[in-house]
Enzyme design. Structure first.
Site, mmCIF file in Angstrom:
data_model
loop_
_atom_site.group_PDB
_atom_site.id
_atom_site.type_symbol
_atom_site.label_atom_id
_atom_site.label_comp_id
_atom_site.label_asym_id
_atom_site.label_seq_id
_atom_site.Cartn_x
_atom_site.Cartn_y
_atom_site.Cartn_z
ATOM 1 N N THR A 1 0.822 -1.104 0.006
ATOM 2 C CA THR A 1 0.314 0.017 -0.040
ATOM 3 C C THR A 1 1.012 1.291 0.049
ATOM 4 O O THR A 1 0.406 2.484 -0.547
ATOM 5 C CB THR A 1 -0.804 0.042 1.544
ATOM 6 O OG1 THR A 1 -1.564 -1.209 1.190
ATOM 7 C CG2 THR A 1 -1.871 1.255 1.338
ATOM 8 N N TYR B 1 6.970 -11.784 4.116
ATOM 9 C CA TYR B 1 5.726 -11.312 3.610
ATOM 10 C C TYR B 1 5.445 -12.468 2.398
ATOM 11 O O TYR B 1 6.097 -12.428 1.183
ATOM 12 C CB TYR B 1 6.084 -9.773 2.988
ATOM 13 C CG TYR B 1 4.870 -9.216 2.159
ATOM 14 C CD1 TYR B 1 3.918 -9.592 2.387
ATOM 15 C CD2 TYR B 1 5.271 -8.139 1.810
ATOM 16 C CE1 TYR B 1 2.543 -8.914 1.818
ATOM 17 C CE2 TYR B 1 4.145 -7.262 1.133
ATOM 18 C CZ TYR B 1 2.982 -7.824 1.233
ATOM 19 O OH TYR B 1 1.794 -6.875 0.732
ATOM 20 N N LYS C 1 3.500 -13.079 7.561
ATOM 21 C CA LYS C 1 2.417 -12.502 6.968
ATOM 22 C C LYS C 1 1.752 -13.183 5.746
ATOM 23 O O LYS C 1 2.476 -13.272 4.730
ATOM 24 C CB LYS C 1 2.693 -10.924 6.465
ATOM 25 C CG LYS C 1 1.780 -10.121 5.960
ATOM 26 C CD LYS C 1 2.022 -8.890 5.650
ATOM 27 C CE LYS C 1 1.036 -7.845 4.946
ATOM 28 N NZ LYS C 1 0.589 -8.213 3.485
#
Length: 295
Positions: free
Chosen positions: A44, A131, A159
């Site tokens: 993001t 990630y 994550k």
């Protein structure tokens, strides 16, 4: 720091650079709302579109604006040498953790991905979050590889993508069985986060949490208190946003939402990315208005 809500703010960017004032304001809003941690320069945050200098500057702004809230900094890049440089910058900026996806142009093998994390964790003094984002990296972690990487020094969390509620408990239990004690397991995929939290995930790495922290904290706290029905109910109230995420992409929707709330200017995405067309913007505005969201 790997508990609760980790909120990921937009990094407002145009072709002249980062809007530092707007970025600081976004981070300060998250700190004021009391999020558990802040994830700067994640997907993001547009990390892949920024120079090392821009990322270093943004990291310092985020840590300063967070007012003591732990900040995790994204350090993904194509080459290991660049990742190591970004990790050094993040640590020098005061990051509490770093976030690393296996970014690549060539398809990576399991051994190459393990080697990336092995090289990076050996140089860290702060925890690293793995990630797992196959939609972007096109690399698919096996549970075995997650376990190998999580056993490296300084790995603090994993994550993973969102999981449908009817499979979340089984998926989380299976992956957790591969992770060493003390390594947290967090979910992303905002529309599926309530199910993941209810199934025992340690935290929610949230896109919209970087813009609507109060609403996302309410979902997170309900799940933590064992009120699964309330967490689902609160998430379902945000269904118009989730539908837009699926149709238009979470970054573009978040960009339009931040514009609607007057928190960022236009444009705020780096080219070649473009903002939403007018009709989709009206849908974003209607979704925010229905939630009663104000800047």
């Amino acid at each position: 720091m790997f508990t609760g809500l980790s909120a990921f703010p937009l990094t407002p960017t145009d072709e002249t650079g980062i809007d530092e004032r707007a970025f600081r304001k976004l981070v300060e809003r998250l700190a004021a709302a009391g999020v558990d941690s802040i994830g700067a320069l994640g997907s993001t945050g547009g990390y892949a579109y920024l120079t090392r200098e821009q990322r270093s500057r943004a990291a310092r702004i985020a840590v300063d604006a967070a007012g003591g809230i732990p900040v995790m900094i994204g350090i993904g890049a194509l080459r290991t040498s660049d990742v190591l440089a970004l990790a050094e910058d993040a640590q020098n900026a005061g990051a509490s953790a770093v976030l690393l996806a296996p970014v690549s142009y060539q398809q990576l093998t399991d051994d190459e991905v393990f080697g990336l994390y092995e090289d990076v964790t050996a140089q860290l003094s702060v925890p690293l979050c793995v990630y797992d984002n196959p939609g972007t990296t096109h690399f698919h972690f096996s549970d075995e590889l997650h376990g190998r990487i999580a056993a490296l020094p300084n790995v603090g969390a994993v994550k993973i993508p969102g999981i449908p509620a009817d499979r979340a408990a089984t998926r989380i239990a299976a992956l957790r069985s591969q992770l060493p004690d003390g390594v947290a397991l967090g979910v992303s995929g905002d529309q599926l986060a309530a199910g993941g939290l209810n199934a025992g995930a340690d935290l929610w790495f949230s896109v919209i949490g970087g813009l609507l922290p109060e609403e996302c904290l309410a979902i997170t706290r309900a799940a933590a208190q064992g009120d699964a029905a309330r967490a689902v109910e609160l998430s379902e109230r945000m269904e118009p946003l989730w539908e837009l995420f699926g149709r238009c992409g979470s970054l573009r929707v978040t960009s339009a939402a931040a514009e609607h709330l007057g928190l960022v200017g236009t444009p705020n995405l780096p080219r070649p990315l473009r903002g939403l067309p007018a009709e989709a913007r009206r849908e974003v505005a209607a979704a925010l208005d229905a939630l009663g969201v104000r800047a």
